[in-house]
Design an enzyme around this catalytic site. Structure first.
Site, mmCIF file in Angstrom:
data_model
loop_
_atom_site.group_PDB
_atom_site.id
_atom_site.type_symbol
_atom_site.label_atom_id
_atom_site.label_comp_id
_atom_site.label_asym_id
_atom_site.label_seq_id
_atom_site.Cartn_x
_atom_site.Cartn_y
_atom_site.Cartn_z
ATOM 1 C CB THR A 186 -0.949 0.050 1.219
ATOM 2 O OG1 THR A 186 -1.496 1.371 1.336
ATOM 3 C CG2 THR A 186 -0.237 -0.304 2.511
ATOM 4 C CG ASP A 220 -2.820 5.431 1.012
ATOM 5 O OD1 ASP A 220 -2.317 6.313 0.290
ATOM 6 O OD2 ASP A 220 -3.981 5.001 0.862
ATOM 7 C CG MET A 277 -3.321 9.089 -4.448
ATOM 8 S SD MET A 277 -2.696 7.587 -5.236
ATOM 9 C CE MET A 277 -3.987 6.442 -4.795
ATOM 10 N N GLY A 278 -4.588 9.491 -0.145
ATOM 11 C CA GLY A 278 -4.629 9.301 1.306
ATOM 12 C C GLY A 278 -6.058 9.397 1.788
ATOM 13 N NE ARG A 279 -10.949 5.348 0.372
ATOM 14 C CZ ARG A 279 -12.126 5.769 -0.087
ATOM 15 N NH1 ARG A 279 -12.172 6.426 -1.236
ATOM 16 N NH2 ARG A 279 -13.240 5.552 0.578
ATOM 17 C CD GLU A 285 -7.709 9.677 -1.959
ATOM 18 O OE1 GLU A 285 -8.643 9.627 -2.781
ATOM 19 O OE2 GLU A 285 -6.755 8.873 -1.963
ATOM 20 C CE1 TYR A 338 -6.340 5.391 -7.654
ATOM 21 C CE2 TYR A 338 -7.564 6.798 -9.162
ATOM 22 C CZ TYR A 338 -7.531 5.959 -8.064
ATOM 23 O OH TYR A 338 -8.677 5.702 -7.356
ATOM 24 N NE ARG A 395 -3.254 3.026 -7.594
ATOM 25 C CZ ARG A 395 -4.350 2.526 -7.043
ATOM 26 N NH1 ARG A 395 -4.430 2.414 -5.739
ATOM 27 N NH2 ARG A 395 -5.356 2.123 -7.788
#
Length: 257
Positions: free
Chosen positions: A21, A23, A66-68, A122, A174, A177
């Site tokens: 991952t 993240d 990114m980073g929910r 995000e 994206y 990644r």
């Protein structure tokens, strides 16, 4: 589930996972593969955003990364670049309106320095967006778009204050990644693979190869997936971000307004 079914069938097949991952939000592993490459690219994006902000009178650049649920990419990218003035992460709610809120702080920054760079994960700021009951095909809750929300609100606020400003919005999405692994991630992937094979051939199963305190470790899958790893708002990392960006220790606040 696969390991449990194999055990039920008394099959001599090993199930060994590796921390995949970008993240970096897994428990019991200091660094998952892909994270260093993502931070590298995010750093380059912030450098470009800073150039865009400086190039315009009252320039504001907003970068959504990114980073929910975990803000590690945003936090580390801000530390690696040191040009961001605001870092917003899912683990720390922030005030938007009123004295000391984000909009007020951006306006103050423009009056004193002439430009500002905002880096936002995000999943940050969802308390300011309408809640959604929808999920994507993977079962993840659909998030509101904090990036475009901030872009529009900052523009609106500058207009209401009669401040001249230009807002640029950058979303690398994206691409963070989808890059070739950098040297750090390439080495980590190779060594994780080696240790996974060694673990499987020695009879281990239902486990993940981790990396902890400069050593490769065997982590039960139940422990690795028990809960998500998140940034500690009271920890050293977040306080380093606050120092690097110049945000006040008490800002962002503990609740929305």
């Amino acid at each position: 589930a696969i390991a449990a079914e194999l055990a039920r069938r008394d099959a001599t097949i090993a199930v060994v996972g590796i921390p995949k991952t970008i993240d970096n939000d897994l428990q019991w592993v200091h660094r998952s593969f892909g994270f260093a490459t993502a931070v590298d690219e995010a750093r380059r994006v912030i450098i470009g955003a800073h150039a865009e902000a400086q190039a315009a009178l009252g320039g504001v650049a907003i970068v959504k990364l990114m980073g929910r649920h975990s803000g590690f990419i945003a936090a580390h990218a801000c530390l690696a670049n040191n040009e961001a003035n605001f870092c917003l992460v899912p683990e720390v709610q922030f005030r938007l309106e009123g004295p000391g809120g984000l909009l007020d702080a951006v306006a103050t920054r423009l009056r004193t320095r002439g430009h500002a760079v905002i880096v936002v994960a995000e999943g940050a700021g969802q308390e300011h967006l309408p809640a959604s009951a929808d999920s994507d095909a993977s079962g993840n809750k659909r998030l509101g778009d904090i990036g475009t929300f901030l872009r529009d609100r900052v523009r609106q606020d500058l207009g209401s204050r009669a401040l001249q400003g230009t807002v640029k919005y950058i979303d690398p999405s994206y691409t963070l990644r989808n890059l070739p692994a950098n040297a750090v991630d390439s080495e980590l992937c190779l060594r994780l693979g080696e240790h996974s094979v060694h673990a499987a051939m020695s009879g281990r199963t239902d486990m993940m190869v981790g990396y902890w305190n400069q050593s490769f470790t065997h982590v039960p899958l139940a422990a690795a997936t028990e809960r998500r790893g998140t940034l500690d708002p009271d920890g050293d990392l977040w306080h380093s971000v606050l120092a690097a960006t110049g945000q006040q220790v008490g800002w962002p606040g503990t609740g929305p307004t």
